[in-house]
Write a protein that holds these residues in place. Structure first.
Motif, PDB file in Angstrom:
ATOM      1  N   VAL A  72     -39.392   2.356  -2.706  1.00  0.00           N
ATOM      2  CA  VAL A  72     -38.347   1.596  -2.294  1.00  0.00           C
ATOM      3  C   VAL A  72     -37.730   1.084  -3.675  1.00  0.00           C
ATOM      4  CG1 VAL A  72     -37.721  -0.484  -1.590  1.00  0.00           C
ATOM      5  CG2 VAL A  72     -39.034   0.846  -0.117  1.00  0.00           C
ATOM      6  N   LEU A  73     -38.522   0.572  -4.504  1.00  0.00           N
ATOM      7  CA  LEU A  73     -38.228  -0.118  -6.047  1.00  0.00           C
ATOM      8  C   LEU A  73     -37.146   1.067  -6.820  1.00  0.00           C
ATOM      9  CD1 LEU A  73     -41.157  -2.147  -7.080  1.00  0.00           C
ATOM     10  CD2 LEU A  73     -38.943  -3.068  -6.117  1.00  0.00           C
ATOM     11  N   HIS A  74     -37.820   2.308  -6.631  1.00  0.00           N
ATOM     12  CA  HIS A  74     -37.333   3.465  -7.412  1.00  0.00           C
ATOM     13  C   HIS A  74     -35.928   3.766  -6.764  1.00  0.00           C
ATOM     14  CE1 HIS A  74     -41.389   5.003  -9.384  1.00  0.00           C
ATOM     15  NE2 HIS A  74     -40.883   3.864  -9.895  1.00  0.00           N
ATOM     16  N   GLY A  75     -36.031   3.831  -5.385  1.00  0.00           N
ATOM     17  CA  GLY A  75     -34.692   3.766  -4.838  1.00  0.00           C
ATOM     18  C   GLY A  75     -33.585   3.019  -5.281  1.00  0.00           C
ATOM     19  N   TRP A  76     -33.927   1.873  -5.351  1.00  0.00           N
ATOM     20  CA  TRP A  76     -33.236   0.632  -5.756  1.00  0.00           C
ATOM     21  C   TRP A  76     -32.632   0.732  -7.036  1.00  0.00           C
ATOM     22  CZ3 TRP A  76     -36.119  -4.316  -3.365  1.00  0.00           C
ATOM     23  CH2 TRP A  76     -35.960  -4.342  -1.952  1.00  0.00           C
ATOM     24  N   MET A  77     -33.543   1.128  -8.048  1.00  0.00           N
ATOM     25  CA  MET A  77     -33.203   1.433  -9.388  1.00  0.00           C
ATOM     26  C   MET A  77     -32.064   2.667  -9.422  1.00  0.00           C
ATOM     27  SD  MET A  77     -36.837   0.864 -11.117  1.00  0.00           S
ATOM     28  CE  MET A  77     -36.242   1.207 -12.917  1.00  0.00           C
ATOM     29  N   ASP A  78     -32.262   3.591  -8.668  1.00  0.00           N
ATOM     30  CA  ASP A  78     -31.698   5.053  -8.777  1.00  0.00           C
ATOM     31  C   ASP A  78     -30.113   4.610  -8.188  1.00  0.00           C
ATOM     32  OD1 ASP A  78     -33.523   6.588  -9.737  1.00  0.00           O
ATOM     33  OD2 ASP A  78     -34.204   7.326  -7.586  1.00  0.00           O
ATOM     34  N   ALA A  79     -29.907   3.451  -7.210  1.00  0.00           N
ATOM     35  CA  ALA A  79     -28.787   2.915  -6.727  1.00  0.00           C
ATOM     36  C   ALA A  79     -28.271   1.693  -7.690  1.00  0.00           C
ATOM     37  CB  ALA A  79     -29.046   2.561  -5.290  1.00  0.00           C
ATOM     38  N   PRO A  85     -36.173  -9.263  -5.946  1.00  0.00           N
ATOM     39  CA  PRO A  85     -37.485  -9.034  -6.148  1.00  0.00           C
ATOM     40  C   PRO A  85     -37.590  -7.766  -7.320  1.00  0.00           C
ATOM     41  CG  PRO A  85     -36.911  -7.901  -3.940  1.00  0.00           C
ATOM     42  CD  PRO A  85     -35.730  -9.047  -4.525  1.00  0.00           C
ATOM     43  N   LEU A  86     -36.631  -6.696  -7.313  1.00  0.00           N
ATOM     44  CA  LEU A  86     -36.808  -5.730  -8.286  1.00  0.00           C
ATOM     45  C   LEU A  86     -36.518  -6.481  -9.697  1.00  0.00           C
ATOM     46  CD1 LEU A  86     -36.679  -2.870  -9.405  1.00  0.00           C
ATOM     47  CD2 LEU A  86     -34.543  -2.792  -8.873  1.00  0.00           C
ATOM     48  N   LYS A  87     -35.557  -7.245  -9.816  1.00  0.00           N
ATOM     49  CA  LYS A  87     -35.410  -7.813 -11.140  1.00  0.00           C
ATOM     50  C   LYS A  87     -36.570  -8.996 -11.554  1.00  0.00           C
ATOM     51  CE  LYS A  87     -31.361  -6.053 -11.554  1.00  0.00           C
ATOM     52  NZ  LYS A  87     -31.092  -4.814 -12.478  1.00  0.00           N
ATOM     53  N   THR A  88     -37.131  -9.281 -10.595  1.00  0.00           N
ATOM     54  CA  THR A  88     -38.487 -10.095 -10.859  1.00  0.00           C
ATOM     55  C   THR A  88     -39.507  -9.202 -11.528  1.00  0.00           C
ATOM     56  OG1 THR A  88     -37.918 -11.797  -9.341  1.00  0.00           O
ATOM     57  CG2 THR A  88     -40.152 -11.774  -9.950  1.00  0.00           C
ATOM     58  N   LEU A  89     -39.630  -8.205 -10.877  1.00  0.00           N
ATOM     59  CA  LEU A  89     -40.931  -7.091 -11.361  1.00  0.00           C
ATOM     60  C   LEU A  89     -40.357  -6.701 -12.680  1.00  0.00           C
ATOM     61  CD1 LEU A  89     -41.903  -5.937  -8.032  1.00  0.00           C
ATOM     62  CD2 LEU A  89     -43.028  -7.486  -9.298  1.00  0.00           C
ATOM     63  N   GLN A  90     -39.255  -6.473 -12.834  1.00  0.00           N
ATOM     64  CA  GLN A  90     -38.649  -5.511 -14.145  1.00  0.00           C
ATOM     65  C   GLN A  90     -38.814  -6.721 -15.206  1.00  0.00           C
ATOM     66  OE1 GLN A  90     -34.816  -4.598 -13.009  1.00  0.00           O
ATOM     67  NE2 GLN A  90     -35.200  -2.349 -12.886  1.00  0.00           N
ATOM     68  N   GLY A  91     -38.186  -7.944 -14.752  1.00  0.00           N
ATOM     69  CA  GLY A  91     -38.318  -9.048 -15.922  1.00  0.00           C
ATOM     70  C   GLY A  91     -39.770  -8.970 -16.450  1.00  0.00           C
ATOM     71  N   LEU A  92     -40.895  -9.094 -15.519  1.00  0.00           N
ATOM     72  CA  LEU A  92     -42.168  -9.639 -15.980  1.00  0.00           C
ATOM     73  C   LEU A  92     -42.628  -8.374 -17.074  1.00  0.00           C
ATOM     74  CD1 LEU A  92     -43.578 -10.696 -12.740  1.00  0.00           C
ATOM     75  CD2 LEU A  92     -42.972 -12.147 -14.821  1.00  0.00           C
TER      76      LEU A  92
END
Length: 237
Positions: A72-79, A85-92
């Motif tokens: 799911v996260l990879h799909g969100w990144m591609d889009a 929640p993606l930004k939270t994990l990326q930020g960490l």
């Protein structure tokens, strides 16, 4: 033209940092580390909360494993979806990368001299980015121009302010800045829809149409447009 203001609020991606610095460098760094990070930090409240949000937003069952969550996260990144929640994990992950020296931020050549000049002149500055506050601070702490964290008094993201294309988010930021008159806040961004939202909240706006960037040829409507921070003059009364 000199804008007499109380605050300058800046976007990051496409405004002070090349889009490739985020979509290529930072995204590529985070992508293979998302799964291992989730597995290694399951008891961290931030990680557990982000995983729960991902399951809820994606309609995944509670039994969904890390592989399904990462898909799911990879799909969100591609889009290029600005999912909190993606930004939270990326930020960490980026925070660790900057601290270890794996990541070093690089900005457009006109940016750091201009920001330092405004800071020296007593112009207060803040950041509003879809990237998490933790990720923002980490990125400014390790740059090709040294530690720039001291240039900014406040950081805002989609968690503590709201979506970047909604006027209410800019009203929330104004309150966080101490309640200056909206017309005394200047927002700089490369995205016309963000500038529209800021203008709807009463802010002054300037669009950055940088050659080679995704919004270089966008229609900025009534917003003033420049190609460099060198074309922006600000002062405090």
């Amino acid at each position: 033209m000199t804008d007499t203001i109380d605050w300058v609020v800046l976007d990051i991606e496409g405004t002070i940092m090349p889009t490739s610095g985020v979509h290529v460098v930072l995204y590529d760094y985070a992508r293979p580390r998302l799964g291992p990070w989730i597995d290694a930090n399951r008891t961290d409240p931030l990680v557990a909360g982000a995983v729960a949000e991902i399951r809820a937003e994606a309609g995944l069952p509670e039994s969904a494993g890390t592989d399904e969550i990462v898909a799911v996260l990879h799909g969100w990144m591609d889009a290029d979806r600005k999912a909190t929640p993606l930004k939270t994990l990326q930020g960490l992950i980026w925070q660790r990368g900057y601290a270890s020296g794996d990541l070093v931020s690089e900005y457009f050549p006109d940016v750091v001299p201009r920001l330092r000049a405004w800071h020296a002149a007593g112009v207060p500055m803040a950041i509003f980015s879809s990237g998490s506050v933790a990720g923002q601070i980490a990125s400014f702490s390790s740059t090709t121009e040294g530690d720039l964290t001291g240039l900014f008094r406040h950081h805002f993201d989609t968690v503590n302010a709201g979506p970047k294309r909604e006027a209410a988010s800019y009203a929330a930021i104004a309150e966080g800045l101490g309640g200056p008159a909206p017309e005394r806040i200047l927002f700089l961004s490369d995205v016309p829809a963000e500038l529209d939202a800021a203008a709807a909240a009463g802010w002054r706006t300037i669009g950055l149409a940088r050659p080679g960037e995704p919004y270089a040829d966008a229609d900025f409507g009534a917003h003033r447009v420049v190609a460099s921070l060198e074309d922006v003059e600000v002062s405090r009364a």
